[in-house]
Design a protein around this motif. Structure first.
Motif, mmCIF file in Angstrom:
data_model
loop_
_atom_site.group_PDB
_atom_site.id
_atom_site.type_symbol
_atom_site.label_atom_id
_atom_site.label_comp_id
_atom_site.label_asym_id
_atom_site.label_seq_id
_atom_site.Cartn_x
_atom_site.Cartn_y
_atom_site.Cartn_z
ATOM 1 N N LYS A 211 0.829 -1.204 0.000
ATOM 2 C CA LYS A 211 0.000 0.000 0.000
ATOM 3 C C LYS A 211 0.864 1.255 0.000
ATOM 4 N N GLN A 212 1.855 1.278 0.870
ATOM 5 C CA GLN A 212 2.738 2.439 0.921
ATOM 6 C C GLN A 212 3.508 2.609 -0.380
ATOM 7 N N SER A 213 3.936 1.449 -0.954
ATOM 8 C CA SER A 213 4.654 1.526 -2.232
ATOM 9 C C SER A 213 3.766 2.089 -3.330
ATOM 10 N N ALA A 214 2.483 1.618 -3.404
ATOM 11 C CA ALA A 214 1.558 2.131 -4.414
ATOM 12 C C ALA A 214 1.297 3.625 -4.225
ATOM 13 N N ILE A 215 1.166 4.012 -2.942
ATOM 14 C CA ILE A 215 0.936 5.447 -2.672
ATOM 15 C C ILE A 215 2.133 6.276 -3.126
ATOM 16 N N LEU A 216 3.323 5.770 -2.841
ATOM 17 C CA LEU A 216 4.521 6.507 -3.237
ATOM 18 C C LEU A 216 4.650 6.580 -4.759
ATOM 19 N N ARG A 217 4.336 5.436 -5.439
ATOM 20 C CA ARG A 217 4.402 5.456 -6.909
ATOM 21 C C ARG A 217 3.385 6.441 -7.486
ATOM 22 N N ALA A 218 2.152 6.455 -6.927
ATOM 23 C CA ALA A 218 1.128 7.395 -7.402
ATOM 24 C C ALA A 218 1.558 8.841 -7.168
ATOM 25 N N GLU A 219 2.155 9.073 -6.011
ATOM 26 C CA GLU A 219 2.633 10.424 -5.723
ATOM 27 C C GLU A 219 3.728 10.834 -6.706
ATOM 28 N N ALA A 220 4.627 9.879 -7.007
ATOM 29 C CA ALA A 220 5.699 10.188 -7.965
ATOM 30 C C ALA A 220 5.130 10.476 -9.354
ATOM 31 N N THR A 221 4.149 9.645 -9.793
ATOM 32 C CA THR A 221 3.528 9.870 -11.105
ATOM 33 C C THR A 221 2.820 11.219 -11.145
ATOM 34 N N ILE A 223 3.487 13.872 -9.364
ATOM 35 C CA ILE A 223 4.477 14.952 -9.408
ATOM 36 C C ILE A 223 5.072 15.085 -10.801
ATOM 37 N N ALA A 224 5.330 13.891 -11.455
ATOM 38 C CA ALA A 224 5.907 13.924 -12.802
ATOM 39 C C ALA A 224 4.939 14.568 -13.791
ATOM 40 N N LEU A 225 3.651 14.162 -13.698
ATOM 41 C CA LEU A 225 2.654 14.731 -14.614
ATOM 42 C C LEU A 225 2.481 16.233 -14.377
ATOM 43 N N LEU A 226 2.427 16.613 -13.106
ATOM 44 C CA LEU A 226 2.303 18.039 -12.807
ATOM 45 C C LEU A 226 3.501 18.831 -13.319
ATOM 46 N N THR A 227 4.675 18.223 -13.137
ATOM 47 C CA THR A 227 5.885 18.906 -13.614
ATOM 48 C C THR A 227 5.876 19.052 -15.126
ATOM 49 N N GLU A 228 5.464 17.950 -15.823
ATOM 50 C CA GLU A 228 5.412 17.987 -17.285
ATOM 51 C C GLU A 228 4.373 18.996 -17.760
ATOM 52 N N ALA A 229 3.174 18.970 -17.086
ATOM 53 C CA ALA A 229 2.123 19.912 -17.478
ATOM 54 C C ALA A 229 2.553 21.356 -17.238
ATOM 55 N N GLU A 230 3.219 21.581 -16.120
ATOM 56 C CA GLU A 230 3.709 22.933 -15.855
ATOM 57 C C GLU A 230 4.741 23.373 -16.895
ATOM 58 N N GLY A 231 5.587 22.388 -17.303
ATOM 59 C CA GLY A 231 6.573 22.710 -18.333
ATOM 60 C C GLY A 231 5.917 23.055 -19.657
ATOM 61 N N GLN A 232 4.909 22.245 -20.060
ATOM 62 C CA GLN A 232 4.203 22.531 -21.308
ATOM 63 C C GLN A 232 3.471 23.875 -21.231
#
Length: 306
Positions: A211-221, A223-232
């Motif tokens: 559960k913690q691993s899935a939460i961390l992976r979702a948080e990482a995804t 953050i990555a999507l937000l970062t990419e969207a902010e960049g675009q």
């Protein structure tokens, strides 16, 4: 020396010797933690305490010393029957002490034999009111009840019961075998419970880890999507702020058409200002799809003529 003087010396010596013998017989030394009963003409006269005591050597007679120390009576195991009709053997010990030498000497014949018999009788009465399971888990209760009963019965004998201890309880072999099986089953049951609890705890820990691993992976995804969207968004904002001209837009249109041409679609719709370029790329796309759809015919080797 005259004969009379010699006779006097002899008589004096005899008298002195008799006095010494009488004094020695009259003196009674009593050891520590011991009492001595003195009788006169077969009747109790006195109890000599510890130390040097004097008696009439002609009329007083002393009996065997009585020990006042605490003693242990280890009797043979007694056969008793429980309330649920199970015959068992019980081995017990009694800690006792003489507190009244006179009663111990005169109140009862063979005090130790009497103590053994009263102990066995009391034990049978107590065990006869209890079931086997209660007996095996109630040693303190049995000890206390036996102590009170035996102590009350031996008061008139000059004996004080300090404590009674049940040393061994020996059931029949069949009962012992059944008890061993029951204890073995109980141990196996506890082991199975502990093992199940351990496995449950391990599964919970693994699930929590996943559960913690899935939460961390979702948080990482995220953050990555937000970062990419902010960049675009930042790139688009900068392009809009730069106010691009028609040449830049046409070049971007060519890049988009190139990406579309690499796909499988057979129809491409483009804006009107890119009609001429779109016509060219549409023709190329139809040609590529036709070549992909047409199967390749294998070449048959020609047979040489004779």
């Amino acid at each position: 020396m005259e004969a009379g003087a010699i006779v006097g010396i002899i008589v004096g010596s005899i008298v002195l010797l008799v006095v010494i013998i009488i004094a020695l017989r009259a003196a009674v030394t009593v050891r520590q933690e011991t009492a001595v009963i003195i009788e006169r003409f077969g009747k109790y006269r006195k109890t000599f305490p510890t130390g040097l005591n004097w008696r009439n050597p002609l009329f007083d007679r002393r009996r065997m010393p009585v020990s006042l120390k605490e003693q242990v009576a280890d009797f043979k195991p007694s056969d008793v029957i429980t309330k649920d009709n199970v015959r068992i053997k019980i081995d017990d010990v009694v800690f006792w002490q003489v507190v009244d030498p006179k009663l111990f000497t005169y109140a009862i014949e063979q005090p130790l034999l009497a103590l053994e018999n009263i102990t066995a009788t009391t034990l049978r009465n107590i065990i006869g009111e209890m079931e086997l399971d209660d007996i095996l888990t109630s040693r303190e209760y049995i000890n206390d009840k036996m102590h009170k009963s035996i102590d009350a019965a031996t008061d008139t004998w000059g004996i004080k019961i300090h404590r009674v201890e049940v040393r061994n309880i020996i059931p029949p072999p069949v009962i012992q075998d059944s008890m061993e099986k029951q204890m073995r089953a109980e141990r196996e049951r506890r082991q199975a419970i502990l093992q199940a609890e351990g496995e449950k705890r391990a599964n919970i820990l693994v699930a929590e880890g996943e559960k913690q691993s899935a939460i961390l992976r979702a948080e990482a995804t995220k953050i990555a999507l937000l970062t990419e969207a902010e960049g675009q968004a930042e790139a688009i904002r900068r392009i809009i702020d730069a106010k691009p001209d028609a040449a830049y837009l046409t070049l971007q249109g060519f890049d988009a058409m190139k990406a579309l041409a690499e796909g499988r679609a057979t129809t491409i719709i483009v804006p009107s200002e890119l009609q001429n370029v779109a016509t060219l790329f549409t023709t190329m796309q139809h040609t590529i799809n036709a070549n992909v759809a047409q199967p390749v015919r294998p070449t048959t080797p020609s047979t040489p003529k004779k």
